[in-house]
Design a protein around this motif. Structure first.
Motif, mmCIF file in Angstrom:
data_model
loop_
_atom_site.group_PDB
_atom_site.id
_atom_site.type_symbol
_atom_site.label_atom_id
_atom_site.label_comp_id
_atom_site.label_asym_id
_atom_site.label_seq_id
_atom_site.Cartn_x
_atom_site.Cartn_y
_atom_site.Cartn_z
ATOM 1 N N THR A 221 -30.155 -23.024 86.832
ATOM 2 C CA THR A 221 -30.447 -21.647 87.472
ATOM 3 C C THR A 221 -30.819 -20.825 86.333
ATOM 4 O O THR A 221 -32.077 -20.680 85.701
ATOM 5 C CB THR A 221 -30.341 -21.231 88.693
ATOM 6 O OG1 THR A 221 -29.374 -21.958 89.206
ATOM 7 C CG2 THR A 221 -30.806 -20.206 88.850
ATOM 8 N N THR B 174 -33.336 -25.637 82.425
ATOM 9 C CA THR B 174 -33.581 -25.048 84.035
ATOM 10 C C THR B 174 -34.915 -25.555 84.506
ATOM 11 O O THR B 174 -35.519 -26.158 84.466
ATOM 12 C CB THR B 174 -34.718 -23.307 83.449
ATOM 13 O OG1 THR B 174 -33.769 -22.393 82.788
ATOM 14 C CG2 THR B 174 -35.300 -22.266 84.501
ATOM 15 N N TRP C 193 -30.039 -23.530 94.518
ATOM 16 C CA TRP C 193 -30.256 -24.077 93.558
ATOM 17 C C TRP C 193 -29.248 -24.606 93.180
ATOM 18 O O TRP C 193 -29.168 -25.603 92.566
ATOM 19 C CB TRP C 193 -30.699 -23.344 92.292
ATOM 20 C CG TRP C 193 -32.288 -23.479 92.043
ATOM 21 C CD1 TRP C 193 -33.712 -23.389 92.999
ATOM 22 C CD2 TRP C 193 -33.516 -23.344 91.170
ATOM 23 N NE1 TRP C 193 -34.707 -23.566 92.551
ATOM 24 C CE2 TRP C 193 -34.673 -23.816 90.927
ATOM 25 C CE3 TRP C 193 -32.627 -23.393 89.652
ATOM 26 C CZ2 TRP C 193 -35.784 -23.598 90.414
ATOM 27 C CZ3 TRP C 193 -34.642 -23.509 88.813
ATOM 28 C CH2 TRP C 193 -35.428 -23.687 89.009
#
Length: 202
Positions: free
Chosen positions: A8, A81, A1
């Motif tokens: 993340t 997130t 990511w």
């Protein structure tokens, strides 16, 4: 990511090829410098545990006792997130996103329980009281969960053993370094923890 420029946090994404190489290089550095460890501590997230495995493999000590603890996890980015950082800036503005990312005491919006990336129901955290599991964290929150671990199990290991290896994350390590070096709240945002670079404290 990280390659995709996404937040993340507690999501369990694997190491990139670069991360794998950095971990191996770190193990070689530690081995060449003559370090030997009595115990290894890491978070519950795969990228930290895999880093630790690779370091120990390069040091030819894969059988070293290893302990995982959620308090070494990366910072929980809450509702951010999984979001792309540039898209988040376009949505909320540069100043707000900078506050969420670098401010010591401003946490992102909380993650709702039905969030597709909600990690809190993961079996790894079943023994953690629900009141302790975060829905979002600023660095001050990470500091508050990490320091009891430093003052308890981690310090116990340092008192009874000689050398402890910790494999964790940018923000959990920033919180620990803040404590070890007594860095003021208003200066901690300038501290960067390089990936894959061993830091040694006596």
């Amino acid at each position: 990511w990280n390659l995709e420029n996404r937040f993340t946090g507690w999501i369990d994404v694997p190491l990139s090829e670069r991360g794998v190489q950095e971990a191996r290089d770190a193990g070689t550095l530690l081995s060449d410098a003559g370090y030997a460890f009595d115990v290894a501590l890491t978070s519950c997230l795969e990228r930290a545990t895999h880093t630790l495995e690779l370091v120990l493999e390069e040091m030819d000590c894969s059988a070293l006792p290893t302990i995982q603890d959620w308090r070494l996890n990366e910072r929980h980015y809450g509702a951010l997130t999984g979001l792309n950082k540039e898209e988040t800036v376009a949505l909320h503005g540069t100043e707000q996103v900078h506050l969420w990312r670098r401010s010591y005491s401003t946490a992102p919006p909380e993650m709702p329980s039905n969030h597709p990336y909600n990690p809190n129901d993961d079996i790894r955290y079943a023994s953690v009281p629900n009141t302790l599991l975060p829905r979002s964290e600023c660095l001050a929150d990470v500091f508050r969960r990490l320091i009891p671990y430093w003052e308890g199990p981690l310090s116990e290991d340092l008192r009874h053993l000689e050398t402890v290896l910790v494999a964790a994350h940018g923000n959990s390590l920033r919180a620990l370094v803040k404590h070890l070096e007594t860095i003021p709240d208003d200066e901690i945002s300038d501290l960067e923890i390089p990936t894959g670079a061993p830091l040694v404290y006596d």
